[in-house]
Design an enzyme around this catalytic site. Structure first.
Site, PDB file in Angstrom:
ATOM      1  N   GLY A  82       0.828  -1.211   0.000  1.00 44.81           N
ATOM      2  CA  GLY A  82       0.000   0.000   0.000  1.00 44.81           C
ATOM      3  C   GLY A  82       0.850   1.243   0.000  1.00 44.81           C
ATOM      4  CD  GLN A  83       4.096   3.080  -3.208  1.00 45.41           C
ATOM      5  OE1 GLN A  83       3.672   2.796  -4.313  1.00 45.41           O
ATOM      6  NE2 GLN A  83       5.303   3.583  -3.016  1.00 45.41           N
ATOM      7  N   GLY A  84       0.482   5.807  -0.194  1.00 44.40           N
ATOM      8  CA  GLY A  84      -0.386   6.975  -0.155  1.00 44.40           C
ATOM      9  C   GLY A  84       0.418   8.200   0.200  1.00 44.40           C
ATOM     10  N   GLY A  85      -0.292   9.299   0.474  1.00 40.57           N
ATOM     11  CA  GLY A  85       0.387  10.531   0.816  1.00 40.57           C
ATOM     12  C   GLY A  85       1.175  10.407   2.113  1.00 40.57           C
ATOM     13  CB  VAL A  89       1.664  -0.309   4.122  1.00 40.05           C
ATOM     14  CG1 VAL A  89       1.485  -1.550   5.006  1.00 40.05           C
ATOM     15  CG2 VAL A  89       1.029   0.899   4.793  1.00 40.05           C
ATOM     16  CE  LYS A 103       0.677   5.095   8.859  1.00 42.45           C
ATOM     17  NZ  LYS A 103      -0.447   5.458   9.746  1.00 42.45           N
ATOM     18  CG  ASP A 200      -8.939  10.205   8.483  1.00 46.46           C
ATOM     19  OD1 ASP A 200      -9.863  10.683   7.780  1.00 46.46           O
ATOM     20  OD2 ASP A 200      -7.827   9.888   8.036  1.00 46.46           O
TER      21      ASP A 200
END
Length: 405
Positions: A82-85, A89, A103, A200
């Protein structure tokens, strides 16, 4: 000859000494750098916070940098899940063959350090099967790392919005996921040793295991609420589309902010649409607004996901839609609590599991007795009384049963 041998031995000893000193220097420098990273990444703050927490706080394992490098094959790209701003992960394997999710932030600043420490503190106080378990952390690297249990079936967001996956999300599964998620938020607000506001709540932060059991993740923005306070003044933080408008305008964070965000997740489960999309016409960009307008105009089943539409569950879909509508009230005080939301969803699941839904004749008293038993077991599990709720469900269900519904 003796002179040559003596010089050679001297040179060898000198080189060995220099090498030994160099290795020692590098090792000391490496240890000093790790100590620097430990302080820079909030290690002292974390130790202080953990000491101040009560005895219900579980131990947090501090992993070494080498352990996590080995677990991820030195952070091999093939290990990325997983990748994001926020960062990346990785899937890792510990020496005891335990699979974990690691993470790793992309970069670090002081505000992120506080958020990182906050997530560790919050998760150390949570003991719930539907919350992703924190295994520990590593503070010896340039950016801090969190180590979680590995949940291998992706996020609820992916399952709702990927056509190949959404077809497998039956109404019963969606209702159970909603109920499990609501149960976690109810636990955080009402049962945890110190009340916690997630801040969130969104489908991307709800993970699913192989059995589609929901597990809530990402507590970096969460806040512990002192027992003598009902709200907190904070910098507004959250995700557009899920963000409570009252919190956005007042900066006053309450547990009802989580209720609003959960209402948006309910609507996602009902409609299969994203919470915010600029690909849709302007009046449909905000899912919450579009949903409320459709409900007001009697067009609920125009926007319900075709996977669950007309499957003999229209009455339940309406009930959940009305519950979502109450969660999305502009004024927080008019929204239900997460405990009330959880009880209603559990009640709907209990109704679905009994024969009157299929039109089989049953005795109303037996039906209500069955529901009382199931509800009482659930309410006891979250540590509260079920009397008031059972009474209200009797009033709601008796006419349905008596009319054959």
């Amino acid at each position: 000859m003796k002179i040559l041998v003596g010089v050679a031995v001297g040179i060898i000893v000198l080189l060995f000494s220099i090498g030994f000193l160099y290795v020692g220097y590098k090792k000391r420098k490496f240890i000093k750098l790790r100590e620097q990273y430990f302080k820079q990444n909030g290690g002292l703050l974390l130790q202080q916070q953990l000491q101040e927490c009560d005895r219900t706080t579980k131990a947090v394992k501090l992993f070494s940098a080498e352990e996590l490098e080995k677990a991820t094959d030195n952070y091999d790209e093939r290990r990325i899940v997983g990748q994001g701003g926020y960062g990346t992960v990785y899937k890792g394997m510990l020496p005891n063959n335990m699979v974990v999710a690691i993470k790793k932030s992309k970069h670090v600043d002081q505000s992120q350090i506080e958020q990182f420490i906050n997530e560790v503190i919050v998760l150390s106080q949570i003991n719930n099967r539907n919350v992703v378990k924190l295994m520990g952390c590593c503070l010896e690297t340039e950016v801090p790392l969190l180590v979680y249990e590995f949940v291998n079936n992706g996020t609820l967001f992916e399952h709702i919005h990927n056509p190949n996956k959404s077809s497998k999300l039956s109404w019963e599964t969606r209702l159970r996921i909603a109920s499990e998620t609501a149960g976690v938020l109810s636990y955080l607000h009402s049962t945890a040793s110190t009340p916690i506001i997630h801040r969130d709540v969104k489908s991307a932060n709800i993970l699913l295991d192989d059995n589609y059991i929901a597990k809530i993740s990402d507590f970096g923005a969460s806040r512990l609420v002192p027992v003598d306070q009902k709200q907190l003044s904070t910098m507004v933080q959250g995700t557009w589309g899920y963000l409570d408008p009252e919190y956005f305008h007042t900066s006053q964070l309450t547990e009802k902010s989580d209720v609003y965000s959960f209402g948006v997740v309910l609507v996602e489960l009902l409609t299969g649409k994203k919470a915010l999309s600029f690909d849709r016409p302007e009046e449909e960009r905000s899912l919450a607004t579009y949903f409320l307008l459709s409900l007001e105009n009697g067009k609920l089943f125009h926007i319900v996901d075709e996977v669950i539409a007309n499957k003999g569950n229209n009455e339940q879909v309406r009930e959940v839609a009305n519950l979502a509508k109450r969660c999305l009230k502009i004024k927080g005080e008019e929204r239900p609590t997460m405990k009330e939301v959880t009880m209603e969803l559990e009640g709907l699941r209990a109704m679905a599991s009994h024969p009157w839904v299929s039109g089989i004749d049953v005795n109303p008293e037996e039906t209500i007795h069955l529901l009382e038993e199931k509800t009482e077991v659930y309410m006891n599990s979250i540590g509260t009384t079920s009397t008031g709720y059972i009474d209200s469900m009797k009033n709601h269900i008796t006419p349905l049963v008596s009319s054959g519904r």
